[in-house]
Design a protein around this motif. Sequence first.
Motif, PDB file in Angstrom:
ATOM      1  N   VAL A   5      -0.667   7.731   7.283  1.00  0.00           N
ATOM      2  CA  VAL A   5      -1.726   7.017   6.577  1.00  0.00           C
ATOM      3  C   VAL A   5      -1.130   6.360   5.343  1.00  0.00           C
ATOM      4  O   VAL A   5      -0.642   7.050   4.434  1.00  0.00           O
ATOM      5  N   GLU A   6      -1.168   5.022   5.298  1.00  0.00           N
ATOM      6  CA  GLU A   6      -0.654   4.293   4.149  1.00  0.00           C
ATOM      7  C   GLU A   6      -1.750   4.103   3.106  1.00  0.00           C
ATOM      8  O   GLU A   6      -2.939   4.028   3.431  1.00  0.00           O
ATOM      9  N   SER A   7      -1.321   3.990   1.872  1.00  0.00           N
ATOM     10  CA  SER A   7      -2.224   3.662   0.776  1.00  0.00           C
ATOM     11  C   SER A   7      -1.418   3.029  -0.341  1.00  0.00           C
ATOM     12  O   SER A   7      -0.179   3.058  -0.318  1.00  0.00           O
ATOM     13  N   GLY A   8      -2.111   2.461  -1.308  1.00  0.00           N
ATOM     14  CA  GLY A   8      -1.445   1.932  -2.483  1.00  0.00           C
ATOM     15  C   GLY A   8      -1.308   0.428  -2.533  1.00  0.00           C
ATOM     16  O   GLY A   8      -0.793  -0.118  -3.515  1.00  0.00           O
ATOM     17  N   SER A  17       4.459  -4.636 -10.017  1.00  0.00           N
ATOM     18  CA  SER A  17       4.925  -3.499  -9.228  1.00  0.00           C
ATOM     19  C   SER A  17       3.762  -2.835  -8.503  1.00  0.00           C
ATOM     20  O   SER A  17       2.616  -2.874  -8.971  1.00  0.00           O
ATOM     21  N   LEU A  18       4.096  -2.241  -7.383  1.00  0.00           N
ATOM     22  CA  LEU A  18       3.162  -1.393  -6.637  1.00  0.00           C
ATOM     23  C   LEU A  18       3.941  -0.245  -6.030  1.00  0.00           C
ATOM     24  O   LEU A  18       5.140  -0.391  -5.740  1.00  0.00           O
ATOM     25  N   ARG A  19       3.269   0.867  -5.824  1.00  0.00           N
ATOM     26  CA  ARG A  19       3.880   1.972  -5.092  1.00  0.00           C
ATOM     27  C   ARG A  19       3.011   2.291  -3.884  1.00  0.00           C
ATOM     28  O   ARG A  19       1.853   2.680  -4.029  1.00  0.00           O
ATOM     29  N   LEU A  20       3.593   2.121  -2.719  1.00  0.00           N
ATOM     30  CA  LEU A  20       2.906   2.461  -1.479  1.00  0.00           C
ATOM     31  C   LEU A  20       3.217   3.902  -1.104  1.00  0.00           C
ATOM     32  O   LEU A  20       4.319   4.388  -1.354  1.00  0.00           O
ATOM     33  N   ASN A  77       4.763  15.991   1.859  1.00  0.00           N
ATOM     34  CA  ASN A  77       4.892  15.318   3.166  1.00  0.00           C
ATOM     35  C   ASN A  77       4.548  13.839   3.071  1.00  0.00           C
ATOM     36  O   ASN A  77       3.864  13.280   3.941  1.00  0.00           O
ATOM     37  N   THR A  78       5.037  13.220   2.024  1.00  0.00           N
ATOM     38  CA  THR A  78       4.702  11.824   1.757  1.00  0.00           C
ATOM     39  C   THR A  78       5.974  11.025   1.496  1.00  0.00           C
ATOM     40  O   THR A  78       6.896  11.517   0.848  1.00  0.00           O
ATOM     41  N   VAL A  79       5.988   9.820   2.021  1.00  0.00           N
ATOM     42  CA  VAL A  79       7.075   8.879   1.768  1.00  0.00           C
ATOM     43  C   VAL A  79       6.527   7.757   0.905  1.00  0.00           C
ATOM     44  O   VAL A  79       5.406   7.280   1.142  1.00  0.00           O
ATOM     45  N   TYR A  80       7.307   7.352  -0.080  1.00  0.00           N
ATOM     46  CA  TYR A  80       6.871   6.321  -1.010  1.00  0.00           C
ATOM     47  C   TYR A  80       7.740   5.076  -0.880  1.00  0.00           C
ATOM     48  O   TYR A  80       8.926   5.157  -0.557  1.00  0.00           O
ATOM     49  N   LEU A  81       7.140   3.953  -1.173  1.00  0.00           N
ATOM     50  CA  LEU A  81       7.883   2.703  -1.297  1.00  0.00           C
ATOM     51  C   LEU A  81       7.518   2.105  -2.649  1.00  0.00           C
ATOM     52  O   LEU A  81       6.414   1.576  -2.829  1.00  0.00           O
ATOM     53  N   GLN A  82       8.426   2.257  -3.601  1.00  0.00           N
ATOM     54  CA  GLN A  82       8.240   1.666  -4.922  1.00  0.00           C
ATOM     55  C   GLN A  82       8.709   0.221  -4.870  1.00  0.00           C
ATOM     56  O   GLN A  82       9.861  -0.043  -4.540  1.00  0.00           O
ATOM     57  N   MET A  83       7.809  -0.688  -5.200  1.00  0.00           N
ATOM     58  CA  MET A  83       8.123  -2.109  -5.116  1.00  0.00           C
ATOM     59  C   MET A  83       8.033  -2.726  -6.503  1.00  0.00           C
ATOM     60  O   MET A  83       6.952  -2.735  -7.112  1.00  0.00           O
ATOM     61  N   ASP A  84       9.142  -3.202  -7.002  1.00  0.00           N
ATOM     62  CA  ASP A  84       9.222  -3.820  -8.319  1.00  0.00           C
ATOM     63  C   ASP A  84       9.612  -5.290  -8.194  1.00  0.00           C
ATOM     64  O   ASP A  84      10.136  -5.716  -7.172  1.00  0.00           O
ATOM     65  N   ASP A  85       9.341  -6.036  -9.272  1.00  0.00           N
ATOM     66  CA  ASP A  85       9.696  -7.457  -9.299  1.00  0.00           C
ATOM     67  C   ASP A  85       9.172  -8.169  -8.055  1.00  0.00           C
ATOM     68  O   ASP A  85       9.910  -8.884  -7.370  1.00  0.00           O
ATOM     69  N   GLY A 119      -1.649   0.454   8.167  1.00  0.00           N
ATOM     70  CA  GLY A 119      -1.240  -0.644   7.307  1.00  0.00           C
ATOM     71  C   GLY A 119      -2.020  -0.721   6.011  1.00  0.00           C
ATOM     72  O   GLY A 119      -3.159  -0.257   5.922  1.00  0.00           O
ATOM     73  N   THR A 120      -1.388  -1.327   5.012  1.00  0.00           N
ATOM     74  CA  THR A 120      -2.030  -1.570   3.729  1.00  0.00           C
ATOM     75  C   THR A 120      -1.578  -2.945   3.236  1.00  0.00           C
ATOM     76  O   THR A 120      -0.409  -3.307   3.368  1.00  0.00           O
ATOM     77  N   GLN A 121      -2.511  -3.710   2.694  1.00  0.00           N
ATOM     78  CA  GLN A 121      -2.236  -5.095   2.326  1.00  0.00           C
ATOM     79  C   GLN A 121      -1.653  -5.198   0.920  1.00  0.00           C
ATOM     80  O   GLN A 121      -2.160  -4.574  -0.018  1.00  0.00           O
TER      81      GLN A 121
END
Length: 126
Positions: A5-8, A17-20, A77-85, A119-121
């Motif tokens: 389940v994605e979120s963020g 920046s966003l963190r998924l 039990n979570t994987v993150y995607l930190q998105m900067d710039d 998915g998350t937009q």
Amino acid sequence: QVQLVESGGGSVHVGGSLRLSCATSGGTFRQYTIGWFRQAPGKERTFVAAIRWNSRHTYYADSVKGRFTVSRDGAENTVYLQMDDLKPDDTAAYYCAADRGIILSSIRFPQHYDYWGQGTQVTVSS
């Protein structure tokens, strides 16, 4: 049954920046690889990043290297995607995916992953 389940996701301006998050359940993920992919309207789903759960080895698409960071929290039990710039070209629906035992040469290809989130937009405006 493995569930992801994605979120963020959300809307940000250029440079923001966003963190998924990708919450995982229904499996023992020590032997899994978790991948992040994205798909813009009318375009193919493409690789963004991946992490081997056990070793924490990470892999990135050239377009996000240095701006995105993938990590995992075993306790959550979570994987993150930190998105900067963030850039307008990062606008897409982002999906996490999981596969057990995927080989290195297949990590960047969505057809090799067995489980997918909804998915998350992410929208980046200038």
